[in-house]
Scaffold this motif. Sequence first.
Motif, PDB file in Angstrom:
ATOM      1  N   PRO A 201      -4.245  -0.911  -4.927  1.00  0.00           N
ATOM      2  CA  PRO A 201      -4.497   0.308  -4.135  1.00  0.00           C
ATOM      3  C   PRO A 201      -3.987   0.195  -2.696  1.00  0.00           C
ATOM      4  CG  PRO A 201      -6.403  -0.202  -5.485  1.00  0.00           C
ATOM      5  CD  PRO A 201      -5.482  -1.366  -5.605  1.00  0.00           C
ATOM      6  N   GLU A 202      -4.163  -0.993  -2.094  1.00  0.00           N
ATOM      7  CA  GLU A 202      -3.706  -1.204  -0.720  1.00  0.00           C
ATOM      8  C   GLU A 202      -2.178  -1.254  -0.643  1.00  0.00           C
ATOM      9  OE1 GLU A 202      -3.796  -1.307   3.180  1.00  0.00           O
ATOM     10  OE2 GLU A 202      -5.624  -1.114   1.977  1.00  0.00           O
ATOM     11  N   LEU A 204      -0.068   0.270  -2.615  1.00  0.00           N
ATOM     12  CA  LEU A 204       0.425   1.645  -2.792  1.00  0.00           C
ATOM     13  C   LEU A 204       0.328   2.435  -1.486  1.00  0.00           C
ATOM     14  CD1 LEU A 204      -1.105   2.512  -6.293  1.00  0.00           C
ATOM     15  CD2 LEU A 204       1.308   2.095  -5.791  1.00  0.00           C
ATOM     16  N   LYS A 205      -0.756   2.218  -0.749  1.00  0.00           N
ATOM     17  CA  LYS A 205      -0.925   2.896   0.544  1.00  0.00           C
ATOM     18  C   LYS A 205       0.193   2.516   1.509  1.00  0.00           C
ATOM     19  CE  LYS A 205      -5.998   3.090   0.450  1.00  0.00           C
ATOM     20  NZ  LYS A 205      -7.222   2.521   1.062  1.00  0.00           N
ATOM     21  N   ARG A 206       0.730   1.310   1.328  1.00  0.00           N
ATOM     22  CA  ARG A 206       1.785   0.815   2.219  1.00  0.00           C
ATOM     23  C   ARG A 206       3.185   1.185   1.720  1.00  0.00           C
ATOM     24  NH1 ARG A 206      -0.380  -4.660   4.980  1.00  0.00           N
ATOM     25  NH2 ARG A 206      -2.577  -4.101   5.052  1.00  0.00           N
ATOM     26  N   GLY A 207       3.228   2.012   0.682  1.00  0.00           N
ATOM     27  CA  GLY A 207       4.512   2.486   0.185  1.00  0.00           C
ATOM     28  C   GLY A 207       5.249   1.513  -0.711  1.00  0.00           C
ATOM     29  N   SER A 209       5.965   0.115  -4.347  1.00  0.00           N
ATOM     30  CA  SER A 209       5.797   0.492  -5.756  1.00  0.00           C
ATOM     31  C   SER A 209       5.435  -0.746  -6.574  1.00  0.00           C
ATOM     32  CB  SER A 209       7.064   1.149  -6.295  1.00  0.00           C
ATOM     33  OG  SER A 209       8.154   0.237  -6.275  1.00  0.00           O
ATOM     34  N   ILE A 231      -5.255   5.665 -10.157  1.00  0.00           N
ATOM     35  CA  ILE A 231      -3.873   5.332  -9.783  1.00  0.00           C
ATOM     36  C   ILE A 231      -2.999   4.970 -10.989  1.00  0.00           C
ATOM     37  CG2 ILE A 231      -4.408   4.612  -7.418  1.00  0.00           C
ATOM     38  CD1 ILE A 231      -4.447   1.707  -8.399  1.00  0.00           C
ATOM     39  N   LYS A 234       0.536   5.948 -10.949  1.00  0.00           N
ATOM     40  CA  LYS A 234       1.354   5.378  -9.868  1.00  0.00           C
ATOM     41  C   LYS A 234       1.780   3.931 -10.137  1.00  0.00           C
ATOM     42  CE  LYS A 234      -0.951   8.294  -6.447  1.00  0.00           C
ATOM     43  NZ  LYS A 234      -1.844   8.324  -5.281  1.00  0.00           N
TER      44      LYS A 234
END
Length: 353
Positions: A201-202, A204-207, A209, A231, A234
């Motif tokens: 999750p962290e 993904l927040k940072r862009g 993949s 998620i 994603k």
Amino acid sequence: MKEHSMFAITGGGTGGHLAIAKALAEQIQKNNQQAIYIGSQIGQDRAWFENSPLFTHCYFLDSTGVVNKKYIGKIKAIFKQLKAAWNAAKILKKHNIQCVISVGGFSAAGASIGAILCKIPFFIHEQNAIKGKLNEILTPFAKAIFGSFDSKSKNFIRTSYPVRDEFFAHSRVREKVEHLLFLGGSQGAKGINDFALQIVPELLKRGISIAHQCGERDFERVKKAYENLGILDKVDIFAFDKEIVLRLHKADVCIARSGASSLWEMSANGLIGIFVPYPYAAKDHQYHNALYFTKQGLGLLLRESELNVPQVLAFIESLQKQENAFSEKSHLLMSKIKPNGAQEILEHINLIQ
């Protein structure tokens, strides 16, 4: 060694040993020479090589490991190995074998001892940074020990690890951390899977993949967990992929176990790793395999019990902030290994013979 010389390749039990046996057999065939294979009835040996076109003959002897047995079990295992050695000696004589190459594992004991009894030139390939018990015992009888990690072993010759050509063909220099791969192997690694669920999750927040190989056994559990986190759509989650080299090519950083084959495949590909050694590996060899790279700044080494989100995020941030250093590390990784490792080994054998 004469062109018509017959080789015997022995050893196996696990995929790491058998992958080297296969690489050597393929190169022997390319060199217009022939080989037989001698393995065990248990382990993965039959699944890999029964009816294989790489060998003129394959033999699977009744043998088992000795190291982890106790009392009467150890005595029975030793007796089986001695019987296997006797049978292997007859096989080696029957095929007029001029060279025996052991790739390690308990499957190698019979033919290795048979080679020593028959006074046939005997060679060992040690995959790991820490020598296996059988290889340790047989080292004094070997003409050479081949390996890719540092070693002070008697008659040691450093060679490139035999890695499939496609890992070199799909290599690239990494410059940014945009895609991260969790690699637990075809069977999965629960410790890595659980950690992925904490950190993804962290990331993904940072862009960044994510692709995640979680293994057949753990696929449904991990899929459900991602779904509960909201998620699933994603994350590229998969159980197994035959084209794993393409997954490595896409990744900028990989969180994985540290079996020898995986490490050298990543090295050939220029892929930096965060290494999580299998906790129960014999002699803790996966830890020492990874240490060879991380001592040179080529990755991060954390035991499964030490995995923590802040430290891994800090390592990834350090790569992102120092793009030039990141690309230099990727370059350096590639320089650690060259293609045609199997041919390199065979050429040394030819010279020694």
